[in-house]
Design a protein around this motif. Structure first.
Motif, PDB file in Angstrom:
ATOM      1  N   THR A 177      11.765  -2.388  33.090  1.00  0.00           N
ATOM      2  CA  THR A 177      12.714  -1.350  32.217  1.00  0.00           C
ATOM      3  C   THR A 177      13.443  -2.163  31.195  1.00  0.00           C
ATOM      4  O   THR A 177      13.834  -1.607  30.272  1.00  0.00           O
ATOM      5  CB  THR A 177      13.490  -0.537  33.006  1.00  0.00           C
ATOM      6  OG1 THR A 177      14.126  -1.498  34.050  1.00  0.00           O
ATOM      7  CG2 THR A 177      12.710   0.426  33.893  1.00  0.00           C
ATOM      8  N   THR A 178      13.842  -3.418  31.275  1.00  0.00           N
ATOM      9  CA  THR A 178      14.456  -4.134  30.346  1.00  0.00           C
ATOM     10  C   THR A 178      13.544  -4.400  29.169  1.00  0.00           C
ATOM     11  O   THR A 178      12.481  -4.649  29.640  1.00  0.00           O
ATOM     12  CB  THR A 178      15.224  -5.536  30.838  1.00  0.00           C
ATOM     13  OG1 THR A 178      14.259  -6.071  31.638  1.00  0.00           O
ATOM     14  CG2 THR A 178      16.578  -5.172  31.657  1.00  0.00           C
ATOM     15  N   PRO A 179      14.237  -4.389  28.151  1.00  0.00           N
ATOM     16  CA  PRO A 179      13.169  -4.713  26.982  1.00  0.00           C
ATOM     17  C   PRO A 179      12.736  -5.893  27.183  1.00  0.00           C
ATOM     18  O   PRO A 179      13.383  -7.075  27.257  1.00  0.00           O
ATOM     19  CB  PRO A 179      14.263  -4.556  25.714  1.00  0.00           C
ATOM     20  CG  PRO A 179      15.259  -3.828  26.201  1.00  0.00           C
ATOM     21  CD  PRO A 179      15.482  -3.907  27.683  1.00  0.00           C
ATOM     22  N   ASP A 235      16.669  11.961  36.929  1.00  0.00           N
ATOM     23  CA  ASP A 235      16.130  12.003  35.321  1.00  0.00           C
ATOM     24  C   ASP A 235      16.802  11.571  34.348  1.00  0.00           C
ATOM     25  O   ASP A 235      16.483  11.151  33.323  1.00  0.00           O
ATOM     26  CB  ASP A 235      15.962  13.692  35.351  1.00  0.00           C
ATOM     27  CG  ASP A 235      15.462  14.422  36.281  1.00  0.00           C
ATOM     28  OD1 ASP A 235      14.681  13.507  37.185  1.00  0.00           O
ATOM     29  OD2 ASP A 235      15.116  15.583  36.310  1.00  0.00           O
ATOM     30  N   LEU A 236      18.277  11.494  34.330  1.00  0.00           N
ATOM     31  CA  LEU A 236      18.932  11.048  33.455  1.00  0.00           C
ATOM     32  C   LEU A 236      19.111   9.448  33.224  1.00  0.00           C
ATOM     33  O   LEU A 236      18.760   8.946  31.976  1.00  0.00           O
ATOM     34  CB  LEU A 236      20.628  11.376  33.658  1.00  0.00           C
ATOM     35  CG  LEU A 236      21.213  12.613  33.449  1.00  0.00           C
ATOM     36  CD1 LEU A 236      22.561  12.903  33.737  1.00  0.00           C
ATOM     37  CD2 LEU A 236      20.744  13.127  32.090  1.00  0.00           C
ATOM     38  N   ARG A 237      18.612   8.957  34.281  1.00  0.00           N
ATOM     39  CA  ARG A 237      18.665   7.455  34.291  1.00  0.00           C
ATOM     40  C   ARG A 237      17.380   7.082  33.870  1.00  0.00           C
ATOM     41  O   ARG A 237      17.147   6.224  32.711  1.00  0.00           O
ATOM     42  CB  ARG A 237      18.539   7.019  35.747  1.00  0.00           C
ATOM     43  CG  ARG A 237      19.301   5.675  36.143  1.00  0.00           C
ATOM     44  CD  ARG A 237      19.563   5.350  37.400  1.00  0.00           C
ATOM     45  NE  ARG A 237      20.747   5.708  37.903  1.00  0.00           N
ATOM     46  CZ  ARG A 237      21.293   6.769  38.821  1.00  0.00           C
ATOM     47  NH1 ARG A 237      20.253   7.370  39.530  1.00  0.00           N
ATOM     48  NH2 ARG A 237      22.437   6.849  39.432  1.00  0.00           N
ATOM     49  N   ARG A 238      16.233   7.635  34.162  1.00  0.00           N
ATOM     50  CA  ARG A 238      14.970   7.645  33.718  1.00  0.00           C
ATOM     51  C   ARG A 238      14.907   7.700  32.339  1.00  0.00           C
ATOM     52  O   ARG A 238      14.300   6.921  31.468  1.00  0.00           O
ATOM     53  CB  ARG A 238      13.962   8.371  34.337  1.00  0.00           C
ATOM     54  CG  ARG A 238      13.866   7.972  36.045  1.00  0.00           C
ATOM     55  CD  ARG A 238      12.377   8.357  36.544  1.00  0.00           C
ATOM     56  NE  ARG A 238      12.537   7.969  38.009  1.00  0.00           N
ATOM     57  CZ  ARG A 238      12.622   8.867  38.951  1.00  0.00           C
ATOM     58  NH1 ARG A 238      12.424  10.304  38.521  1.00  0.00           N
ATOM     59  NH2 ARG A 238      12.582   8.766  40.237  1.00  0.00           N
ATOM     60  N   GLY A 239      15.390   8.725  31.869  1.00  0.00           N
ATOM     61  CA  GLY A 239      15.213   9.262  30.392  1.00  0.00           C
ATOM     62  C   GLY A 239      15.946   8.078  29.503  1.00  0.00           C
ATOM     63  O   GLY A 239      15.136   7.692  28.493  1.00  0.00           O
ATOM     64  N   SER A 240      16.956   7.556  29.914  1.00  0.00           N
ATOM     65  CA  SER A 240      17.889   6.622  29.363  1.00  0.00           C
ATOM     66  C   SER A 240      16.966   5.398  29.019  1.00  0.00           C
ATOM     67  O   SER A 240      16.888   4.737  28.204  1.00  0.00           O
ATOM     68  CB  SER A 240      19.044   6.240  29.864  1.00  0.00           C
ATOM     69  OG  SER A 240      19.735   5.125  29.109  1.00  0.00           O
ATOM     70  N   ALA A 245      13.903   5.067  29.595  1.00  0.00           N
ATOM     71  CA  ALA A 245      12.464   5.038  28.789  1.00  0.00           C
ATOM     72  C   ALA A 245      12.801   5.116  27.384  1.00  0.00           C
ATOM     73  O   ALA A 245      11.640   4.592  26.550  1.00  0.00           O
ATOM     74  CB  ALA A 245      11.932   6.502  29.187  1.00  0.00           C
ATOM     75  N   LEU A 246      14.086   5.503  26.966  1.00  0.00           N
ATOM     76  CA  LEU A 246      14.329   5.324  25.468  1.00  0.00           C
ATOM     77  C   LEU A 246      14.698   3.838  25.077  1.00  0.00           C
ATOM     78  O   LEU A 246      14.859   3.423  24.004  1.00  0.00           O
ATOM     79  CB  LEU A 246      15.384   6.298  25.098  1.00  0.00           C
ATOM     80  CG  LEU A 246      15.277   7.647  25.305  1.00  0.00           C
ATOM     81  CD1 LEU A 246      16.585   8.523  25.052  1.00  0.00           C
ATOM     82  CD2 LEU A 246      14.162   8.031  23.953  1.00  0.00           C
ATOM     83  N   GLY A 247      14.399   2.851  26.118  1.00  0.00           N
ATOM     84  CA  GLY A 247      14.675   1.537  25.798  1.00  0.00           C
ATOM     85  C   GLY A 247      15.992   0.809  26.171  1.00  0.00           C
ATOM     86  O   GLY A 247      16.203  -0.298  25.677  1.00  0.00           O
ATOM     87  N   SER A 248      16.951   1.625  26.762  1.00  0.00           N
ATOM     88  CA  SER A 248      18.405   1.370  26.962  1.00  0.00           C
ATOM     89  C   SER A 248      18.099   0.251  28.044  1.00  0.00           C
ATOM     90  O   SER A 248      17.232   0.309  28.792  1.00  0.00           O
ATOM     91  CB  SER A 248      19.068   2.140  27.436  1.00  0.00           C
ATOM     92  OG  SER A 248      19.155   3.376  26.298  1.00  0.00           O
ATOM     93  N   THR A 249      19.030  -0.743  28.109  1.00  0.00           N
ATOM     94  CA  THR A 249      19.072  -1.531  29.096  1.00  0.00           C
ATOM     95  C   THR A 249      19.773  -0.973  30.263  1.00  0.00           C
ATOM     96  O   THR A 249      20.264   0.414  30.206  1.00  0.00           O
ATOM     97  CB  THR A 249      20.036  -2.951  29.075  1.00  0.00           C
ATOM     98  OG1 THR A 249      21.300  -2.617  28.554  1.00  0.00           O
ATOM     99  CG2 THR A 249      19.349  -3.599  27.799  1.00  0.00           C
ATOM    100  N   ARG A 250      19.755  -1.594  31.725  1.00  0.00           N
ATOM    101  CA  ARG A 250      20.387  -0.836  32.603  1.00  0.00           C
ATOM    102  C   ARG A 250      21.978  -0.852  32.440  1.00  0.00           C
ATOM    103  O   ARG A 250      22.665   0.305  32.942  1.00  0.00           O
ATOM    104  CB  ARG A 250      20.195  -1.605  34.092  1.00  0.00           C
ATOM    105  CG  ARG A 250      18.971  -1.594  34.665  1.00  0.00           C
ATOM    106  CD  ARG A 250      18.471  -1.873  36.107  1.00  0.00           C
ATOM    107  NE  ARG A 250      17.455  -1.057  36.317  1.00  0.00           N
ATOM    108  CZ  ARG A 250      17.384  -0.235  37.160  1.00  0.00           C
ATOM    109  NH1 ARG A 250      18.508   0.192  37.836  1.00  0.00           N
ATOM    110  NH2 ARG A 250      16.252   0.280  37.373  1.00  0.00           N
ATOM    111  N   TRP A 251      22.567  -1.767  31.770  1.00  0.00           N
ATOM    112  CA  TRP A 251      23.678  -1.778  31.502  1.00  0.00           C
ATOM    113  C   TRP A 251      24.280  -0.591  30.447  1.00  0.00           C
ATOM    114  O   TRP A 251      25.377   0.065  30.860  1.00  0.00           O
ATOM    115  CB  TRP A 251      24.328  -3.166  31.063  1.00  0.00           C
ATOM    116  CG  TRP A 251      25.948  -3.191  30.779  1.00  0.00           C
ATOM    117  CD1 TRP A 251      26.465  -3.627  29.728  1.00  0.00           C
ATOM    118  CD2 TRP A 251      26.923  -2.789  31.473  1.00  0.00           C
ATOM    119  NE1 TRP A 251      27.952  -3.631  29.677  1.00  0.00           N
ATOM    120  CE2 TRP A 251      27.998  -3.141  30.924  1.00  0.00           C
ATOM    121  CE3 TRP A 251      27.148  -2.694  32.802  1.00  0.00           C
ATOM    122  CZ2 TRP A 251      29.340  -2.931  31.343  1.00  0.00           C
ATOM    123  CZ3 TRP A 251      28.424  -2.315  33.577  1.00  0.00           C
ATOM    124  CH2 TRP A 251      29.455  -2.527  32.983  1.00  0.00           C
TER     125      TRP A 251
END
Lengths: 302, 291
Positions: free
Chosen positions: A9-11, B173-178, B180-186
């Protein structure tokens, strides 16, 4: 929760195309992971350090005579058996008073209340009881049990006070344990013609018993470690091994407190030995309870 | 026959369920009843605002301010330590940790919650007190600071487990959505999870605050219990809980001093009651939001 999938998931770095913005984000990600991880590591380290230090300081004091002997030479030598026995008496009385009421209340909340306004009120009351400082329970126990009911400074007054402290823990854990059971279990029993109560005590409670007992043990081990509620209701600096509930008695946590802060002659060996016995007793009991619960849980799957 | 048993059992259980309410009500009644004498003779306001606590001198003075300030400093230091540390650890547990680390971390935190506070007090007495004394060149290490640091550790399990609960209850869902949009975990943690769980984390802090104000044994052992008005956490302090714990056992039953201690208990009770009620309401709302 999607743990362990961070690599996907990290770019990803894509060679030359990796912009400085992405690199900055990745750096921040690593830093955040490191800092929050360090916070958790620090907490874990503190716990291990505390346990290690207690074992290191206390192990030398532990002997047959220390555990089963009586204090000698103005409390600076000898054993702590009267304190261990006092704590065992207190735990037994606390169990006697808090478990029947606590488990019944838990059953009521989970099985019979149907979200009534009274149940909602009860929930709020219990959450608040759990947050009342233990020294307030001490004041209450002193005024209510020692003075008003005339139990004076006694094991009985202490046991009743500790039962009040423990009650919210027992209620909450019983309710949680019961609520985890699938509704089908109850429906099947009711469909076979069993009454609500028969369903509860033949099917629901036996199935949830491991959870209920674990919760009860956690509540009681908390009671065993409490000091403030017994300060005014009957704990003694020195008393013989109790023979009746109407006597004052010693207790492990109080013995630890008083020997650490107000000794006529410092006796660190007694203090750390007492700490090790108290922490050891509580850890072994809660570890056993936790293991038993997870074993039982593995057997029952839905 | 079994119908009768059913009704009896139901009635009995419902009656037993009233016990908790009865206990809570009796706590209020006994505190108020025992506090009446001092509230009548000294007055609640003058006790709350009084700057000196000399319960045994003649004329006796029953000012709560030294204890209130002491409680303030201890709680302040405790939260300064436990809120950042606890919330950061909870973020790691909820957002970064692998399942094994998470299970391990949560077990340790649970274990920590089961350690009696008197044991933490002992550790503080032997480790933190000498440390504070030498590092700040004080005459005595028994200060609000020493007590606050250990009370902070005592609060940690509450803050960690409740804020972790709050973050975990944010739907995946919120986590996955974020993500999926390319955000890092942080980024996900800061921009999505923390705002969504903010009320639960706030409740965790409130419950930690309640725990800190109410902590007794650690404070009794480490704060120094001096009767002065502490102007900084580096002075010996007494707290509401410490004063009650230290004096109630030795005082004459039914006297003015006895009654003043119950008023102090009532003040403490009122504080924690309000804090808990507030935290409970927030947690309840959060639960409804995501279910």
């Amino acid at each position: 929760m999607g743990n362990g999938s961070s690599k996907e998931t990290t770019p990803r770095k894509t060679g030359k195309a990796t912009s400085s913005r992405v690199r900055a984000l990745l750096r921040r990600e690593t830093a955040a992971r490191f800092i929050t991880g360090a916070a958790l590591a620090l907490v874990v380290t503190v716990v291990f350090a505390i346990f290690g230090y207690i074992i290191y300081r206390g192990a030398g004091s532990i002997s047959w005579e220390f555990i089963f002997g009586s204090p000698k030479d103005r409390m600076t030598q000898g054993g702590i058996w009267p304190a261990i026995a006092g704590t065992l008496w207190l735990v037994a009385l606390t169990a006697l008073f808090s478990l029947p009421v606590g488990i019944a209340t838990g059953i009521y909340l989970s099985e019979f209340s149907n979200g009534s306004p009274f149940a909602r009120f009860l929930h709020v009351a219990i959450a608040n009881m759990a947050g009342i400082p233990s020294v307030i329970y001490g004041l209450f126990g002193y005024a209510a049990f020692s003075i008003a009911l005339g139990f004076q400074k006694s094991i009985l007054a202490m046991g009743l006070t500790l039962a009040c402290v423990t009650l919210p823990v027992v209620i909450t854990s019983t309710e949680e344990a019961l609520k985890q059971l699938p509704i089908e279990l109850r429906r099947a029993s009711l469909a076979l013609g069993a009454t609500k109560w028969r369903t509860t005590y033949r099917i629901v409670v036996p199935t949830a018993l491991p959870g209920i007992i674990t919760g009860a043990i956690l509540g009681l081990s908390r009671a065993a470690g409490e000091t403030a509620p017994i300060l005014f209701t009957g704990v003694a600096f020195f008393a013989a091994t109790p023979t009746s509930v109407m006597q004052p008695s010693m207790a492990l946590p109080y013995h630890l407190y008083i020997m650490a802060t107000q000794p006529t002659v410092p006796a660190p060996k007694i203090v750390w030995g007492t700490a090790l016995v108290l922490v050891g007793m509580l850890s072994i009991i809660s570890a056993l309870a936790a293991t038993w619960r997870s074993r039982r849980r593995r057997k029952l799957t839905w | 026959m079994s119908r009768a048993a059913d009704v009896t059992a139901r009635v009995l259980i419902t009656l037993l369920a009233f016990t908790a309410i009865a206990i809570l009500a009796s706590i209020c009644v006994f505190l108020v009843q025992s506090a009446m004498k001092s509230m009548g003779e000294v007055g609640l306001l003058s006790m709350l605002k009084g700057t000196s606590w000399y319960p045994t001198s003649d004329p006796a003075e029953f000012g709560f301010l030294p204890s209130e300030l002491g409680s303030f400093w201890v709680t302040f230091v405790a939260l300064l330590l436990s809120v950042p540390l606890g919330v950061a650890a909870a973020v790691y547990l909820s957002e970064f940790a692998t399942p094994v680390v998470k299970e391990f971390g949560k077990t340790i935190v649970e274990f920590m919650a089961a350690v009696p506070s008197v044991v933490f007090g002992l550790i503080g007495l032997y480790i933190v007190v000498p440390l504070i004394k030498t590092s700040f060149h004080l005459d005595s290490g028994l200060t609000g600071m020493s007590a606050g640091l250990i009370v902070g550790i005592v609060c940690l399990p509450t803050i960690i487990s409740i804020s972790e609960d709050a973050m975990r209850s944010v739907p995946d869902d919120l986590r996955r959505g974020s993500l999926a949009l390319g955000s890092t975990r942080w980024q996900t943690a800061v921009k999505i999870i923390l705002p969504a769980a903010s009320s639960g984390i706030f409740a965790a802090v409130m419950l930690g605050l309640g725990r800190a104000i109410g902590e007794t044994m650690v404070v009794l052992m480490l704060a120094g219990n001096a009767g002065i008005l502490p102007s900084s956490p580096f002075m010996a302090a007494r707290t509401l809980t410490g004063t009650i714990a230290q004096e109630t056992g030795e005082v004459m039953r039914g006297g003015l001093h006895y009654s003043a201690l119950f008023t102090m208990g009532l003040v403490l009770f009122a504080w924690t009651f309000i804090i808990n009620l507030f935290a409970d309401a927030i947690l309840d709302r959060q639960k409804k939001k995501w279910s």
